[in-house]
Scaffold this motif. Structure first.
Motif, mmCIF file in Angstrom:
data_model
loop_
_atom_site.group_PDB
_atom_site.id
_atom_site.type_symbol
_atom_site.label_atom_id
_atom_site.label_comp_id
_atom_site.label_asym_id
_atom_site.label_seq_id
_atom_site.Cartn_x
_atom_site.Cartn_y
_atom_site.Cartn_z
ATOM 1 N N THR A 1 14.638 28.297 48.983
ATOM 2 C CA THR A 1 13.538 27.439 48.553
ATOM 3 C C THR A 1 12.189 28.127 48.723
ATOM 4 O OG1 THR A 1 14.767 25.416 49.103
ATOM 5 C CG2 THR A 1 12.379 25.229 48.945
ATOM 6 N N HIS A 2 11.368 28.072 47.683
ATOM 7 C CA HIS A 2 9.976 28.519 47.769
ATOM 8 C C HIS A 2 9.158 27.269 48.089
ATOM 9 C CE1 HIS A 2 5.958 29.804 46.246
ATOM 10 N NE2 HIS A 2 6.348 30.942 46.812
ATOM 11 N N PHE A 3 8.742 27.162 49.339
ATOM 12 C CA PHE A 3 8.191 25.902 49.819
ATOM 13 C C PHE A 3 6.850 25.547 49.181
ATOM 14 C CE2 PHE A 3 11.171 27.039 53.222
ATOM 15 C CZ PHE A 3 11.914 25.868 53.248
ATOM 16 N N SER B 1 15.597 29.580 37.745
ATOM 17 C CA SER B 1 16.984 29.811 37.337
ATOM 18 C C SER B 1 17.967 29.449 38.450
ATOM 19 C CB SER B 1 17.187 31.269 36.926
ATOM 20 O OG SER B 1 17.090 32.137 38.051
ATOM 21 N N ILE B 2 17.460 29.292 39.674
ATOM 22 C CA ILE B 2 18.326 28.888 40.784
ATOM 23 C C ILE B 2 18.689 27.411 40.583
ATOM 24 C CG2 ILE B 2 18.516 28.593 43.291
ATOM 25 C CD1 ILE B 2 16.358 30.740 43.595
ATOM 26 N N PRO B 3 19.956 27.060 40.570
ATOM 27 C CA PRO B 3 20.348 25.656 40.377
ATOM 28 C C PRO B 3 19.731 24.745 41.443
ATOM 29 C CG PRO B 3 22.256 27.109 40.245
ATOM 30 C CD PRO B 3 21.124 27.950 40.755
ATOM 31 N N ASP B 4 19.409 23.511 41.054
ATOM 32 C CA ASP B 4 18.855 22.548 42.014
ATOM 33 C C ASP B 4 19.792 22.329 43.196
ATOM 34 O OD1 ASP B 4 16.754 22.341 40.324
ATOM 35 O OD2 ASP B 4 17.163 20.285 39.655
ATOM 36 N N ARG C 1 18.772 24.844 46.025
ATOM 37 C CA ARG C 1 17.416 24.888 46.587
ATOM 38 C C ARG C 1 16.873 23.472 46.695
ATOM 39 N NH1 ARG C 1 13.708 24.442 42.128
ATOM 40 N NH2 ARG C 1 14.742 24.821 40.120
ATOM 41 N N LEU C 2 15.849 23.311 47.508
ATOM 42 C CA LEU C 2 15.221 22.005 47.649
ATOM 43 C C LEU C 2 14.278 21.760 46.494
ATOM 44 C CD1 LEU C 2 14.368 21.967 51.481
ATOM 45 C CD2 LEU C 2 16.393 21.065 50.340
ATOM 46 N N THR C 3 14.227 20.520 46.020
ATOM 47 C CA THR C 3 13.341 20.135 44.926
ATOM 48 C C THR C 3 12.463 18.971 45.377
ATOM 49 O OG1 THR C 3 14.846 18.475 43.980
ATOM 50 C CG2 THR C 3 15.166 20.783 43.307
ATOM 51 N N PHE C 4 11.627 18.514 44.470
ATOM 52 C CA PHE C 4 10.740 17.392 44.775
ATOM 53 C C PHE C 4 11.522 16.171 45.255
ATOM 54 C CE2 PHE C 4 8.755 13.446 43.164
ATOM 55 C CZ PHE C 4 7.647 13.414 44.000
#
Length: 296
Positions: free
Chosen positions: A132-134, A185-188, A191-194
């Motif tokens: 995750t890119h925070f 391109s990293i699937p949700d 990684r963390l999303t909103f």
């Protein structure tokens, strides 16, 4: 610093707009801790942590006190608003990120999860943090927070926050070009999303996990709007327990206690609405064998 800036915005609004009422509740968890040890000794697979068990107890308490699991929309100028209760219990909980900073994560629908389900969910959040890119997630949080403010007529606040977000040492680092394309391109699922950091229905902060040897307890914790309640969890501590001995005589013996700081928005709740929560928590602590039914 961008993370601290967003937290500062939210906590400032909390203290400016919410009339906090706080109560420190000490739960006798002597029998509960013994039962948790028994459960883990007999359990195959991953053990259940104290943190996970306490989250489960909080969810069960909220089911008995649904008024605590709610959001408020209040217009002070017009002196009117509404409180919306939620059947789904989604806990906003601060977690330690890979870079050593704290991030509040939404534990979605924890009210319907087993202890094993909660454990798996938390483990999956930790896994997804690694990719995750925070600042990207923070940007989405900041925009949502600002747009909600805009709907309430806070136009100048939105302008100031946009300037702050794009300039200075604390500006949010946004990915661009190839870096942005690679990240998107990293699937949700990896990684963390909103959706993982947006508002839950209630906030739970476990300061006990930061220092298990602590002897004190929280006296106050901020409520993050539009939530109407926040709970601060301390560490399990040695304390005298009152037991009923032979002949019904009450005696003191070594025990364990767990302090909880329960903060409520006095615009939405009076203290009587919190009592069912504590009674349910006590009932489970006094008859803890029920926790065996909460595993898969």
């Amino acid at each position: 610093m961008s993370r601290e800036k967003i937290i500062a915005n939210m906590t400032s609004e909390s203290w400016e707009t919410i009339p906090h009422t706080a109560y420190t509740y000490n739960a006798d968890v002597t029998l509960l801790m013994e039962e948790l040890k028994s459960l883990n000794n007999s359990k195959k697979g991953e053990k259940i942590t104290i943190n996970t068990l306490v989250l489960k107890l909080i969810c069960e308490g909220l089911k008995a006190a649904p008024e605590m699991n709610a959001h408020i929309d209040f217009n002070r100028r017009l002196a009117k608003g509404k409180v919306t209760e939620f059947e789904e219990i989604s806990i906003t909980m601060p977690m330690l990120c890979m870079d050593g900073e704290m991030m509040t994560i939404k534990m979605a629908d924890f009210g319907n999860k087993s202890l094993d389900g909660m454990t798996a969910y938390i483990n999956d959040v930790n896994r997804r943090m690694e990719k995750t890119h925070f600042d990207t997630v923070l940007y989405d949080v900041a925009m949502d927070y600002s747009l909600r403010g805009l709907k309430k007529g806070r136009f100048m606040k939105l302008i100031y926050r946009l300037i702050s977000g794009y300039t200075g040492k604390t500006k949010i680092e946004r990915l661009r070009g190839k870096r942005k394309k690679a990240y998107k391109s990293i699937p949700d699922s990896d990684r963390l999303t909103f959706n993982d950091v947006k508002q839950g229905t209630i906030t739970v902060t476990n300061v006990g996990s930061l220092w298990k040897g602590q002897r004190g307890h929280l006296n106050l914790i901020e409520i993050i709007p539009p939530q109407v309640c926040a709970i601060g969890v301390g560490a399990v501590q040695d304390s005298p327990a009152v037991i009923t001995g032979a002949g019904g005589k009450k005696e003191t013996a070594p025990g364990k206690s767990l302090p909880l700081c329960i903060c409520i928005d006095h615009r939405a709740l009076d203290f009587d609405k919190v009592i069912p929560f504590m009674k349910k928590f006590d009932a489970i602590c006094e008859n803890p064998k029920i926790i065996h039914a909460w595993v898969n």
